[in-house]
Scaffold this active site. Structure first.
Site, PDB file in Angstrom:
ATOM      1  N   HIS A 275      40.709  36.452  39.195  1.00  0.00           N
ATOM      2  CA  HIS A 275      40.258  37.707  39.805  1.00  0.00           C
ATOM      3  C   HIS A 275      38.812  37.592  40.292  1.00  0.00           C
ATOM      4  O   HIS A 275      38.418  38.272  41.236  1.00  0.00           O
ATOM      5  CB  HIS A 275      40.395  38.824  38.772  1.00  0.00           C
ATOM      6  CG  HIS A 275      39.911  40.173  39.193  1.00  0.00           C
ATOM      7  ND1 HIS A 275      40.153  40.716  40.437  1.00  0.00           N
ATOM      8  CD2 HIS A 275      39.198  41.107  38.516  1.00  0.00           C
ATOM      9  CE1 HIS A 275      39.621  41.919  40.498  1.00  0.00           C
ATOM     10  NE2 HIS A 275      39.022  42.173  39.366  1.00  0.00           N
TER      11      HIS A 275
ATOM     12  N   HIS B 140      45.934  47.676  32.979  1.00  0.00           N
ATOM     13  CA  HIS B 140      46.196  46.405  33.665  1.00  0.00           C
ATOM     14  C   HIS B 140      45.386  45.263  33.091  1.00  0.00           C
ATOM     15  O   HIS B 140      44.423  45.465  32.359  1.00  0.00           O
ATOM     16  CB  HIS B 140      45.967  46.547  35.183  1.00  0.00           C
ATOM     17  CG  HIS B 140      44.530  46.592  35.584  1.00  0.00           C
ATOM     18  ND1 HIS B 140      43.806  47.748  35.670  1.00  0.00           N
ATOM     19  CD2 HIS B 140      43.670  45.600  35.927  1.00  0.00           C
ATOM     20  CE1 HIS B 140      42.579  47.484  36.053  1.00  0.00           C
ATOM     21  NE2 HIS B 140      42.462  46.168  36.205  1.00  0.00           N
TER      22      HIS B 140
HETATM   23  C1  23J Z   1      37.107  44.641  41.981  1.00  0.00           C
HETATM   24  C2  23J Z   1      35.743  44.740  42.072  1.00  0.00           C
HETATM   25  C3  23J Z   1      35.013  45.286  41.057  1.00  0.00           C
HETATM   26  C4  23J Z   1      35.663  45.717  39.914  1.00  0.00           C
HETATM   27  C5  23J Z   1      37.053  45.608  39.786  1.00  0.00           C
HETATM   28  C6  23J Z   1      37.760  45.085  40.844  1.00  0.00           C
HETATM   29  C7  23J Z   1      37.750  46.053  38.559  1.00  0.00           C
HETATM   30  O1  23J Z   1      37.245  46.746  37.738  1.00  0.00           O
HETATM   31  C8  23J Z   1      39.077  45.537  38.215  1.00  0.00           C
HETATM   32  O2  23J Z   1      40.045  46.269  38.163  1.00  0.00           O
HETATM   33  O3  23J Z   1      39.158  44.338  37.923  1.00  0.00           O
HETATM   34  S1  23J Z   1      34.741  46.381  38.600  1.00  0.00           S
HETATM   35 MN    MN Z   2      41.122  44.724  37.083  1.00  0.00          MN
END
Ligand code: 23J
Ligand code: MN
Length: 258
Positions: free
Chosen positions: A79, A73
């Site tokens: 994000h 992904h």
């Molecule tokens: C949310 C919080 C921490 C992490 C992640 C998502 C992911 O690795 C991601 O898939 O973006 S480390």
């Molecule tokens: Mn991710």
């Protein structure tokens, strides 16, 4: 011949090949686990709408249920909190040109075999550049660890009493790649673009914080990086155009000339 007809000719003769850098996406696909106080991403499930039956006598199709960050992904800048106010920071607004770039493959699989918490340092990047040349702007920097050869979920996620253990980037390396090299993003074979222990780092998840804070992308759960040259591949990593999407499963392809 035009550049594109030369490309098609190379694909037809086999002098140019497509390397698929994608994991299969299904119920067995590993998903990252976070500490229980945080929201979690579900595993992939698929329900059949019809399959040549009463619900659709001549057609087969399914409904998918999955998190944006499942399997192979893409991570968009939105994000992370550091990238939430940047322009063109989400899956539907990033210009498609930015999804295509030269692949720079940094091979640390031996280091990772000796230390599963290995972090890529700026000196490793500089040593790679002394051999292969400077990482160009817009490059996809791909960290070859051979972690994707861990085919069962338990060894892939590698969760111990103190949390997950897997390799990643030191924050100074993420800063070097994002700012001085102006890369498109980084790609890794592990479940996320940060090291397994990165929740304990300062700041937490420094690769996410740094890359996305500079408008750069991430690719996680890649495969077949051992089939790529250190330089010379062209990588295409285009997420679904999800409105306000923070990321997306995708098919990542590398074009390689033998
Ligand atoms: C949310 C919080 C921490 C992490 C992640 C998502 C992911 O690795 C991601 O898939 O973006 S480390
Ligand atoms: Mn991710």
């Amino acid at each position: 011949m035009s550049l594109l007809s030369t490309l098609v000719e190379g694909l037809n003769t086999g002098s140019i090949r497509i390397v698929d850098l994608t994991q299969p996406l299904g119920p067995e696909t590993p998903v990252i686990g976070l500490p229980p106080m945080f929201g979690s991403s579900p595993g992939f499930t698929m329900d059949t709408i019809s399959q040549f039956d009463d619900r659709g006598p001549a057609w087969y199709w399914n409904v998918l249920h999955l998190g944006e960050h499942t399997g192979t992904h893409f991570d968009a800048p939105v994000h992370w909190i550091s990238g939430r106010d940047l322009p063109d920071n989400r899956c539907d607004t990033i210009p498609a040109r930015r999804f295509v770039g030269p692949g720079c493959v940094i091979d640390v699989h031996r280091e990772v075999a000796a230390n599963e918490d290995f972090l890529l340092l700026p000196e490793h990047v500089e040593a790679w550049e002394a051999t292969h040349g400077r990482i160009p702007g817009g490059a996809w920097v791909l960290l070859r660890t051979d972690w994707s050869k861990r085919l069962d979920t338990a060894t892939f996620l590698n969760v111990k009493q103190d949390g997950p253990h897997s390799p990643g980037f030191h924050k100074t390396t993420s800063e070097l790649l994002a700012v001085a090299r102006d890369v498109a993003g980084v790609g890794v074979e592990t479940v996320g673009t940060d090291a397994g222990q990165a929740g304990t780092f300062d700041p937490p998840f420094p690769n996410h914080a740094t890359m996305h804070g500079h408008g750069k992308f991430g690719l996680a759960s890649l495969r077949n990086l051992d089939q790529l040259p250190a330089t010379g591949a062209v990588v295409i990593a285009a997420p679904l155009k999800i409105v306000n999407g923070s990321g997306s499963p995708l098919r990542v392809l590398a074009i390689v000339e033998d």
